[in-house]
Motif scaffolding. Structure first.
Motif, PDB file in Angstrom:
ATOM      1  N   GLU A 323       0.836  -1.205   0.000  1.00  0.00           N
ATOM      2  CA  GLU A 323       0.000   0.000   0.000  1.00  0.00           C
ATOM      3  C   GLU A 323       0.869   1.254   0.000  1.00  0.00           C
ATOM      4  OE1 GLU A 323      -2.388  -0.555   3.433  1.00  0.00           O
ATOM      5  OE2 GLU A 323      -3.915  -1.748   2.393  1.00  0.00           O
ATOM      6  N   ALA A 324       1.975   1.212   0.738  1.00  0.00           N
ATOM      7  CA  ALA A 324       2.877   2.364   0.747  1.00  0.00           C
ATOM      8  C   ALA A 324       3.489   2.585  -0.632  1.00  0.00           C
ATOM      9  CB  ALA A 324       3.976   2.167   1.792  1.00  0.00           C
ATOM     10  N   GLN A 325       3.865   1.493  -1.301  1.00  0.00           N
ATOM     11  CA  GLN A 325       4.422   1.626  -2.647  1.00  0.00           C
ATOM     12  C   GLN A 325       3.386   2.136  -3.637  1.00  0.00           C
ATOM     13  OE1 GLN A 325       6.004  -2.255  -3.523  1.00  0.00           O
ATOM     14  NE2 GLN A 325       7.680  -2.080  -2.052  1.00  0.00           N
ATOM     15  N   VAL A 326       2.149   1.629  -3.498  1.00  0.00           N
ATOM     16  CA  VAL A 326       1.078   2.104  -4.379  1.00  0.00           C
ATOM     17  C   VAL A 326       0.815   3.579  -4.145  1.00  0.00           C
ATOM     18  CG1 VAL A 326      -1.391   1.893  -4.876  1.00  0.00           C
ATOM     19  CG2 VAL A 326       0.007  -0.156  -4.646  1.00  0.00           C
ATOM     20  N   GLU A 327       0.806   3.968  -2.877  1.00  0.00           N
ATOM     21  CA  GLU A 327       0.576   5.378  -2.569  1.00  0.00           C
ATOM     22  C   GLU A 327       1.718   6.245  -3.081  1.00  0.00           C
ATOM     23  OE1 GLU A 327      -1.263   8.761  -1.340  1.00  0.00           O
ATOM     24  OE2 GLU A 327      -2.071   6.724  -1.484  1.00  0.00           O
ATOM     25  N   ALA A 328       2.963   5.743  -2.942  1.00  0.00           N
ATOM     26  CA  ALA A 328       4.099   6.496  -3.470  1.00  0.00           C
ATOM     27  C   ALA A 328       4.007   6.623  -4.986  1.00  0.00           C
ATOM     28  CB  ALA A 328       5.410   5.811  -3.073  1.00  0.00           C
ATOM     29  N   LEU A 329       3.604   5.530  -5.649  1.00  0.00           N
ATOM     30  CA  LEU A 329       3.432   5.588  -7.093  1.00  0.00           C
ATOM     31  C   LEU A 329       2.324   6.549  -7.477  1.00  0.00           C
ATOM     32  CD1 LEU A 329       4.210   4.493  -9.875  1.00  0.00           C
ATOM     33  CD2 LEU A 329       2.588   2.616  -9.528  1.00  0.00           C
ATOM     34  N   ALA A 330       1.217   6.535  -6.707  1.00  0.00           N
ATOM     35  CA  ALA A 330       0.130   7.472  -6.992  1.00  0.00           C
ATOM     36  C   ALA A 330       0.580   8.910  -6.790  1.00  0.00           C
ATOM     37  CB  ALA A 330      -1.071   7.158  -6.097  1.00  0.00           C
ATOM     38  N   ASP A 331       1.364   9.152  -5.732  1.00  0.00           N
ATOM     39  CA  ASP A 331       1.898  10.505  -5.519  1.00  0.00           C
ATOM     40  C   ASP A 331       2.797  10.924  -6.676  1.00  0.00           C
ATOM     41  OD1 ASP A 331       0.560  10.790  -3.153  1.00  0.00           O
ATOM     42  OD2 ASP A 331       2.250  10.154  -1.908  1.00  0.00           O
ATOM     43  N   ARG A 332       3.606   9.962  -7.142  1.00  0.00           N
ATOM     44  CA  ARG A 332       4.485  10.275  -8.264  1.00  0.00           C
ATOM     45  C   ARG A 332       3.681  10.588  -9.521  1.00  0.00           C
ATOM     46  NH1 ARG A 332       9.064   5.970  -9.135  1.00  0.00           N
ATOM     47  NH2 ARG A 332       9.368   6.628  -6.968  1.00  0.00           N
ATOM     48  N   GLU A 333       2.612   9.808  -9.739  1.00  0.00           N
ATOM     49  CA  GLU A 333       1.779  10.064 -10.907  1.00  0.00           C
ATOM     50  C   GLU A 333       1.085  11.418 -10.791  1.00  0.00           C
ATOM     51  OE1 GLU A 333      -0.873   6.803 -11.258  1.00  0.00           O
ATOM     52  OE2 GLU A 333       0.620   5.458 -12.156  1.00  0.00           O
ATOM     53  N   ARG A 334       0.623  11.751  -9.580  1.00  0.00           N
ATOM     54  CA  ARG A 334      -0.001  13.064  -9.398  1.00  0.00           C
ATOM     55  C   ARG A 334       0.998  14.178  -9.622  1.00  0.00           C
ATOM     56  NH1 ARG A 334      -2.980  10.236  -5.266  1.00  0.00           N
ATOM     57  NH2 ARG A 334      -1.325  10.662  -3.759  1.00  0.00           N
ATOM     58  N   THR A 335       2.232  13.957  -9.153  1.00  0.00           N
ATOM     59  CA  THR A 335       3.260  14.974  -9.372  1.00  0.00           C
ATOM     60  C   THR A 335       3.567  15.127 -10.853  1.00  0.00           C
ATOM     61  OG1 THR A 335       4.227  14.485  -7.209  1.00  0.00           O
ATOM     62  CG2 THR A 335       5.605  15.647  -8.795  1.00  0.00           C
ATOM     63  N   LEU A 336       3.692  13.979 -11.543  1.00  0.00           N
ATOM     64  CA  LEU A 336       3.955  14.043 -12.981  1.00  0.00           C
ATOM     65  C   LEU A 336       2.800  14.703 -13.725  1.00  0.00           C
ATOM     66  CD1 LEU A 336       5.534  10.519 -13.626  1.00  0.00           C
ATOM     67  CD2 LEU A 336       6.694  12.738 -13.623  1.00  0.00           C
ATOM     68  N   ALA A 337       1.559  14.408 -13.297  1.00  0.00           N
ATOM     69  CA  ALA A 337       0.412  15.041 -13.942  1.00  0.00           C
ATOM     70  C   ALA A 337       0.429  16.542 -13.731  1.00  0.00           C
ATOM     71  CB  ALA A 337      -0.888  14.436 -13.402  1.00  0.00           C
ATOM     72  N   THR A 338       0.790  16.961 -12.521  1.00  0.00           N
ATOM     73  CA  THR A 338       0.861  18.407 -12.244  1.00  0.00           C
ATOM     74  C   THR A 338       1.958  19.063 -13.063  1.00  0.00           C
ATOM     75  OG1 THR A 338       0.054  18.030  -9.993  1.00  0.00           O
ATOM     76  CG2 THR A 338       1.162  20.114 -10.424  1.00  0.00           C
TER      77      THR A 338
END
Length: 554
Positions: A323-338
């Protein structure tokens, strides 16, 4: 004991007077038998060392809050013949012993309930009786009724008890139900070893969250074994995770940096938690609340549960890491989207600036040069030069309009698409048509500027792809506005996506990715599908009111 008899948990004599009990079978009653063998029951006096002895909470009955620190004498008054004074004897003996300072519990096992009546227990007060204890295994605490005699309590009976013998005929260990109920009240740690192990193992696999596994395991062990405290310490994490159970609460201390004291008293027993050959922590338990030491069976239960608990905790740790890795990946995707959103905004602003710069300087100079050449009519080459300058002017205007069409700012997306189609018709032999639709025939209206520009770029990229790859003869651009969404479709009669090497999802071109990135801020979807017998349809859908991101950051 059979119906038609009375049982009385009464005064406790000296250790020498306590009768020897047969060893209990392995299971629910072994705790009592082994405790009695090691520490025979003894009376507790509340009138001095030489006064009458009173067994406090004999059989677990008595005043709430009283403490039991000894054994209980069981007196059974039974006779198959009726009318011989069983109830009278039980009531009289119980009252006499209570008057002497003993704590006494009378259990009425006669369906006629004469002992209950003799003790003054009204029928309406018998909501939970010995029948519910035997047939339904109701907690015995709820069946105990105080009488008018101090120190004398009773478990009443009703006519329902007459059917218990038939109802229990198919039940396993029915003859031990009353005994187990009393022992649970007296000793608080009576359990069935196999059933407890089976149930706890099955319960642990139902939890996936780390704290839920630890909380349930500690609470189950603590209540089953009547522990003063229990704790789990996990060392497999970067920082130790600790869970501690005390009576009714589980305290988690995952962020203490190793400074938290997990136990305020020494551990009575601890076992390592080993899963897949790796030690992930320890399980620690404190002493019992109402006993002296852990029994061998208690230690065996803890040691047997430990591997199951370790596996459940290991799985929960892996789930937490995932879950931590998924959340980190989601944060990374949100950062990349921004970042992508900001990059597109910067690109559009740069295009706007370049268009204005080209319009305000090179284009104006070219127009001025064209006017000056027009004044040189007597120069033989002036006409040729003026044609060249006019071509430069047209090219500069086309570049400015391509970088940022002013019609999009002035008149909106429908006008921008019409201009784009007109330009493509003028430069090529393609038949490009534009259809603007709105619900109920209302005007299409304006969208937010950023969304209009994004959809315009999607249409522009789609038309360029048709021109370069599709070998189409006609293209239809449809823009439809509905109350909750906007649809943009670009359909052609060309070779289709399969002929161009683009299939349902195996390969996605950079152009299609760019379109999706442009609409990501609005959670837009872009799909490309083939048509029969030939051609393709590109669809962009944006739901209105679903933009995300902070507009002030761009």
């Amino acid at each position: 004991m059979t119906p038609g008899s009375e049982a009385m948990l009464g005064p406790v004599g000296s250790a020498e007077d306590t009768p020897q009990r047969a060893a209990a079978p392995r299971g629910a009653t072994r705790a009592r038998s082994r405790r009695e063998a090691a520490d025979p029951p003894r009376p507790v006096s509340d009138r001095g060392a030489d006064g009458p002895h009173a067994s406090v909470e004999v059989g677990g009955a008595g005043t709430p809050g009283s403490a039991w620190d000894g054994g209980a004498r069981v007196i059974a008054i039974a006779n198959q013949k009726g009318g011989v004074g069983k109830s009278t004897t039980a009531v009289s003996l119980g009252a006499a012993l209570a008057e002497q300072g003993y704590r006494v519990l009378v259990i009425d096992l006669d369906p006629q309930g004469n002992a209950s009546t003799g003790l003054g227990i009204r029928h309406e007060a018998r909501s939970v009786t010995v029948y519910e204890v035997l047939a339904d295994e109701a907690p015995i605490e709820g069946a105990i009724v105080p009488t008018q005699v101090a120190g004398l309590d009773a478990i009443p009976s009703t006519i329902d008890l007459a059917g218990a013998e038939i109802e229990l005929v198919s039940q396993f260990s029915r003859e031990l139900r009353l005994r187990r109920a009393l022992e649970r009240r007296l000793f608080r740690d009576v359990y069935d070893y196999r059933a407890t192990l089976r149930e706890l193992s099955a319960e642990l696999v139902q939890f996936g969250e780390l704290s839920a596994v630890a909380r349930h395991a500690l609470d189950r062990l603590g209540r089953t074994l009547d522990l003063s405290w229990a704790a789990i310490e996990l060392t497999a994490e970067p920082e130790p995770l600790r869970f501690r159970w005390e009576g009714d609460a589980v305290i988690a201390a995952p962020d203490d940096g190793g400074r938290h004291v997990i136990a305020t008293s020494p551990a009575a027993y601890q076992v390592p938690l080993i899963a897949d050959g790796e030690t992930i922590g320890t399980l620690q338990v404190g002493a019992k609340r109402h006993d002296i030491d852990l029994l061998p069976e208690d230690r065996e239960l803890i040691a047997t549960v430990a591997p199951h608990l370790a596996t459940a905790l290991r799985n929960a740790l892996l789930i937490r890491q995932l879950e931590a890795q998924v959340e980190a990946l989601a944060d990374r995707e949100r950062t990349l989207a921004t970042l992508n959103d900001r990059l597109l905004s910067v690109q559009d602003e740069e295009r706007r600036r370049l268009a204005l710069d080209l319009h305000d300087d090179p284009l104006q100079r070219a127009i001025q040069l064209s006017r000056e050449l027009g004044a040189w009519a007597d120069c033989p080459r002036a006409g040729h030069w003026q044609e060249i300058v006019e071509d430069i002017i047209a090219s500069l205007r086309a570049i400015c309009d391509g970088l940022h069409p002013p019609v999009l700012d002035d008149f909106g997306l429908p006008a921008g698409l019409e201009w784009l189609a007109a330009r493509l018709r003028a430069e090529t032999d393609l038949d490009v048509r534009v259809a603007i639709e709105a619900v109920d025939g209302d005007p299409f209206g304006r969208l937010e500027p950023d969304l209009e520009l994004a959809l315009y770029r999607v249409a522009q990229e789609a038309l360029n792809n048709c021109l370069k790859h599709a070998e189409a003869r006609s293209i239809t651009v449809t823009l439809r506005r509905e109350p909750a969404r906007v649809l943009l479709r670009v359909a052609d009669d060309g070779r289709g996506p399969a002929a161009n090497g683009v299939t349902g999802g195996s390969r996605v071109g950079l152009g299609l990715l760019g379109m999706r990135e442009r609409l990501q801020r609005w959670h837009g979807r872009v799909t490309l599908e083939g048509r029969q017998p030939r051609g393709a349809v590109l669809t962009a859908e944006v739901r209105l009111g679903e933009a995300h991101g902070d507009e002030t950051d761009r």
